[in-house]
Every structure is written in structure tokens, then in C-alpha cells.
Design an enzyme around this catalytic site. Structure first.
Site, short mmCIF file in Angstrom:
data_model
loop_
_atom_site.label_atom_id
_atom_site.label_comp_id
_atom_site.label_asym_id
_atom_site.label_seq_id
_atom_site.Cartn_x
_atom_site.Cartn_y
_atom_site.Cartn_z
N ASP A 152 -7.85 -4.20 5.24
CA ASP A 152 -7.95 -3.68 3.68
C ASP A 152 -9.71 -3.39 3.97
OD1 ASP A 152 -5.78 -2.12 3.90
OD2 ASP A 152 -5.86 -2.99 1.98
N ASP A 201 0.31 8.58 -0.25
CA ASP A 201 0.53 7.42 -1.46
C ASP A 201 0.64 8.64 -2.52
OD1 ASP A 201 -1.28 6.34 0.90
OD2 ASP A 201 -2.80 6.50 0.14
#
Length: 246
Positions: free
Chosen positions: A8, A130
């Protein structure tokens, strides 16, 4: 069955967030290419990259880092998400050597965009869903919609999507195990291979992953567990390889 390490990217660094909160970022490295090398040398078969700044700003911010990783490891399958909201962005990443682009927020806002992307870039599109308590979250998890994750997934059943990355926000970065019931339900509803994300903590989660391999779950993304050492990536992937070949 794949155990996919996540890198990330935030402000040029390799970080992990707690439940998607940008203010709860732990920095694990300052060199994305060096981090990719670490996981390649550990035997990863695919790499999951997320442009966190891009997810919040709606446009790629770390495209250069992604390009450098793709150039160093041209044979490594790479999937990238975060800020992918135009066909031009997808084309840029594919031309750079990325294998799949993950469409998240835009998939909820404009489902036809996903279908157009699948048509223009066949086999190269993944949808990222998500969810928090079953509801789809967007814009770097900053907003919770009134759309159920399973409903969104079903809408892409015949679109040509290669896979769905399903993240349970409540589990992400919390080291509490994968939400298998929700992940399996999503896979069963849409018929698209699902990559689980959020909660992978140790080998117990990996063994459970393999047991769910026949229910449409193609693999799992892992982040904090491999960075903090509660899961050995090399051992985990080797276990999956043995399990699937048995």
C-alpha cells in the site's frame, strides 16, 4: 491458490492502515521497489499494489512507483488499485506491464464503465468491493453507500470481470481472521472468482483458505501479517501449492 502480498503506497512510502484510516498508517518501508523485491524473493506469485493517495484523490499518484516495479519484474503478475477512474489510466497501467487494474469506487458510481473497460481490456479488469457490515464503501473507504456488496457483485456477473477483490473493512489491518461467511456468500452470488482481503493473520487462516478453495475463493491478500511476521509468506504459499496439488 494464491497468497498475495500487498504493498500500500502513501506519500511515497509502503504503509498499512487500520480499517482504511489514513491517519492510522504504519510505515514499513520507504522504497516500493525494494519491498516488491522482498516479496518476490519470498516466492510470491502475484503482487497487490494500492495507491492510497490515488484512492482518495480520484487519480493515480504513485504511477511512477508502479511502473518501476513492473519494469524490474516484467514476468510478475501485478494488480493495481486506487484512483482508477478512466480508460486512459487503465491503458497507461496495462502498457506499463501491469496485469490487472482494480476498479473500486467507479464500479459503484458507474457500472457501465466497468463493462466498457472489460470490453476494451479483456481479461485485465478486477472489481474491488470494499464493504463495512455488508454495505459498499467508496473513496478510500471514506463514504459508506446504501448498496449491498452482493448486489454490486451480481451486477457484474456477465461483464467479463476477471475477479473480485472483496475487503471486509472491519477486518482490514486488525489481524482478526477473514470474514469467510461474507466472502463465500459473495462468491456464490456472483459466480466470479473472489480474492479475499482483510484479516489474514497466520497459518490457521491459510489452511482455512485452502479448505474454501472450491467455493469460488481464488486466494487472499495479506498485508500487516507478513510485515509484522505473524505469517511467513514463503511457507504460506508453499502450503497452498502442496494443498492444491494433492
Amino acid at each position: 491458490m494464491l497468497i498475495i502480498p500487498a504493498i500500500d503506497l502513501k506519500d511515497g512510502h509502503c504503509v498499512r492502515l487500520l480499517q482504511g484510516r489514513m491517519e492510522d498508517a504504519t510505515v514499513f518501508g520507504a522504497d516500493p521497489v525494494a519491498m516488491a523485491t522482498r516479496w518476490v524473493e519470498a516466492g510470491c506469485k502475484r503482487l497487490h499494489l494500492v495507491d492510497l493517495n490515488g484512492a482518495f484523490e480520484g487519480a493515480p499518484i504513485h504511477a511512477d512507483a508502479v511502473l518501476r516495479i513492473a519494469q524490474k519484474y516484467p514476468k510478475l503478475p501485478i494488480q493495481i488499485g486506487g484512483g482508477i477512474r478512466s480508460l486512459e489510466t487503465i491503458a497507461h497501467y496495462i502498457e506499463a506491464g501491469v496485469s490487472w487494474c482494480i476498479i473500486g469506487t467507479k464500479a459503484l458510481q458507474d457500472p457501465d464503465f466497468v463493462k466498457a473497460a472489460c470490453k476494451q481490456f479483456p481479461g485485465k479488469i478486477i472489481v474491488g468491493i470494499d464493504a463495512k457490515d455488508g454495505w459498499v464503501a467508496t473513496d478510500g473507504w471514506a463514504d459508506i453507500s446504501n448498496v449491498k456488496a452482493t448486489d454490486l457483485a451480481v451486477g457484474f456477473a456477465d461483464a467479463g470481470v476477471s475477479a473480485i477483490v472483496y475487503t471486509d473493512i472491519s477486518r482490514d489491518g486488525m489481524m482478526q481472521g477473514v470474514n469467510w461467511p461474507a466472502t463465500q456468500a459473495l462468491a456464490a452470488a456472483c459466480g466470479i472468482p473472489v480474492i479475499a482481503s482483510g484479516g489474514v493473520t497466520n497459518m490457521n487462516d491459510v489452511t482455512e483458505l485452502c479448505q474454501h478453495a472450491q467455493s469460488g475463493i481464488a486466494g487472499a491478500i495479506t498485508g500487516r501479517a507478513i510485515y509484522e511476521g505473524t505469517l511467513d509468506l514463503s511457507a504460506a504459499q508453499q502450503y497452498c501449492d502442496r494443498y492444491t496439488s494433492a
